[in-house]
Design a protein around this motif. Structure first.
Motif, mmCIF file in Angstrom:
data_model
loop_
_atom_site.group_PDB
_atom_site.id
_atom_site.type_symbol
_atom_site.label_atom_id
_atom_site.label_comp_id
_atom_site.label_asym_id
_atom_site.label_seq_id
_atom_site.Cartn_x
_atom_site.Cartn_y
_atom_site.Cartn_z
ATOM 1 N N ALA A 35 0.793 -1.154 -0.060
ATOM 2 C CA ALA A 35 0.017 0.059 -0.023
ATOM 3 C C ALA A 35 0.841 1.244 -0.138
ATOM 4 C CB ALA A 35 -0.838 0.069 1.348
ATOM 5 N N TRP A 38 -0.350 6.615 -3.127
ATOM 6 C CA TRP A 38 -1.058 6.776 -4.509
ATOM 7 C C TRP A 38 -1.635 5.568 -5.085
ATOM 8 C CZ3 TRP A 38 4.257 7.390 -3.466
ATOM 9 C CH2 TRP A 38 4.660 8.631 -3.414
ATOM 10 N N GLY A 39 -1.904 4.398 -4.412
ATOM 11 C CA GLY A 39 -2.300 3.372 -4.727
ATOM 12 C C GLY A 39 -1.430 2.092 -4.169
ATOM 13 N N GLN A 40 -2.073 0.955 -4.630
ATOM 14 C CA GLN A 40 -1.664 -0.236 -4.500
ATOM 15 C C GLN A 40 -0.861 -0.745 -5.321
ATOM 16 O OE1 GLN A 40 -4.668 -2.938 -2.595
ATOM 17 N NE2 GLN A 40 -4.966 -1.693 -0.931
ATOM 18 N N TRP A 76 -5.143 -4.674 -18.917
ATOM 19 C CA TRP A 76 -5.712 -3.683 -17.935
ATOM 20 C C TRP A 76 -7.267 -3.192 -18.412
ATOM 21 C CZ3 TRP A 76 -5.391 -2.972 -13.150
ATOM 22 C CH2 TRP A 76 -4.287 -3.363 -12.372
ATOM 23 N N MET A 90 -18.897 0.787 -8.503
ATOM 24 C CA MET A 90 -17.882 1.252 -9.016
ATOM 25 C C MET A 90 -17.902 1.972 -10.266
ATOM 26 S SD MET A 90 -15.396 0.297 -6.575
ATOM 27 C CE MET A 90 -13.857 0.169 -7.490
ATOM 28 N N LYS A 94 -13.536 5.733 -10.090
ATOM 29 C CA LYS A 94 -13.100 5.131 -9.126
ATOM 30 C C LYS A 94 -11.921 4.079 -9.148
ATOM 31 C CE LYS A 94 -16.895 5.652 -5.786
ATOM 32 N NZ LYS A 94 -18.133 4.918 -4.932
ATOM 33 N N VAL A 95 -12.473 3.415 -10.116
ATOM 34 C CA VAL A 95 -11.367 2.162 -10.527
ATOM 35 C C VAL A 95 -10.207 2.604 -10.821
ATOM 36 C CG1 VAL A 95 -11.314 0.308 -12.191
ATOM 37 C CG2 VAL A 95 -13.446 0.615 -11.201
ATOM 38 N N ARG A 97 -8.860 5.744 -10.201
ATOM 39 C CA ARG A 97 -8.105 6.333 -9.203
ATOM 40 C C ARG A 97 -7.450 5.275 -8.444
ATOM 41 N NH1 ARG A 97 -11.905 9.589 -5.608
ATOM 42 N NH2 ARG A 97 -12.871 8.371 -7.167
ATOM 43 N N PHE A 98 -8.028 4.043 -7.885
ATOM 44 C CA PHE A 98 -7.724 3.020 -7.103
ATOM 45 C C PHE A 98 -6.399 2.094 -7.900
ATOM 46 C CE2 PHE A 98 -7.861 -1.038 -5.228
ATOM 47 C CZ PHE A 98 -7.821 -1.067 -3.836
ATOM 48 N N ASN A 99 -6.711 1.987 -8.857
ATOM 49 C CA ASN A 99 -5.476 1.427 -9.777
ATOM 50 C C ASN A 99 -4.445 1.928 -10.626
ATOM 51 O OD1 ASN A 99 -6.506 -1.487 -9.082
ATOM 52 N ND2 ASN A 99 -8.283 -0.747 -10.228
ATOM 53 N N ARG A 100 -4.434 3.439 -10.447
ATOM 54 C CA ARG A 100 -3.588 4.087 -11.425
ATOM 55 C C ARG A 100 -2.027 3.918 -11.331
ATOM 56 N NH1 ARG A 100 -5.320 9.294 -8.062
ATOM 57 N NH2 ARG A 100 -3.751 8.920 -6.257
#
Length: 131
Positions: A35, A38-40, A76, A90, A94-95, A97-100
């Motif tokens: 984590a 900026w994301g995971q 992707w 979702m 959101k998707v 932003r979470f995976n960028r």
């Protein structure tokens, strides 16, 4: 697309599937997600992308770098499409932003892995030409 590029794409896809299978078999022991603000970052997946694209680049040569980035981008695109389609709460924003960070890292590592693989392929032939 020539046969070398096609064989590089096949090798890269097989490598990606093998790393996915390894992650599935060993489960949470290997699926460490780092984590960050900026994301995971899915570390096993990123290592798998790099190693698979090195193998593809070693088979296909220099032109494979853009094919490698295209393969990962297509993957992707499918992942984001499924996430947005299956879960109505979702949104695309959101998707993304979470995976960028994971998307950017995997695209960069795919290109870099293919570049390294192509350089490894060129190196022995350069030695043979000078000897």
């Amino acid at each position: 697309m020539d046969k070398r590029t096609l064989s590089g794409c096949i090798a890269a896809l097989v490598g990606l599937m093998l790393f996915t299978l390894i992650g599935f078999v060993f489960g949470a022991k290997l699926q460490h997600v780092q984590a960050t603000p900026w994301g995971q970052l899915p570390l096993l997946d990123l290592i798998g992308i790099f190693v698979s694209m090195v193998a593809g680049g070693a088979l296909a040569g220099r032109r494979f770098t853009w094919f490698a980035a295209g393969l990962v981008a297509l993957t992707w695109f499918a992942i984001v499409f499924v996430l947005v389609s299956v879960q109505p709460e979702m949104t695309l924003a959101k998707v993304l932003r979470f995976n960028r960070l994971a998307i950017g890292s995997s695209l960069l590592l795919a290109w870099l892995g293919a570049f390294v693989g192509a350089r490894l392929k060129e190196r022995p032939s350069a030695r043979r030409g000078t000897a």
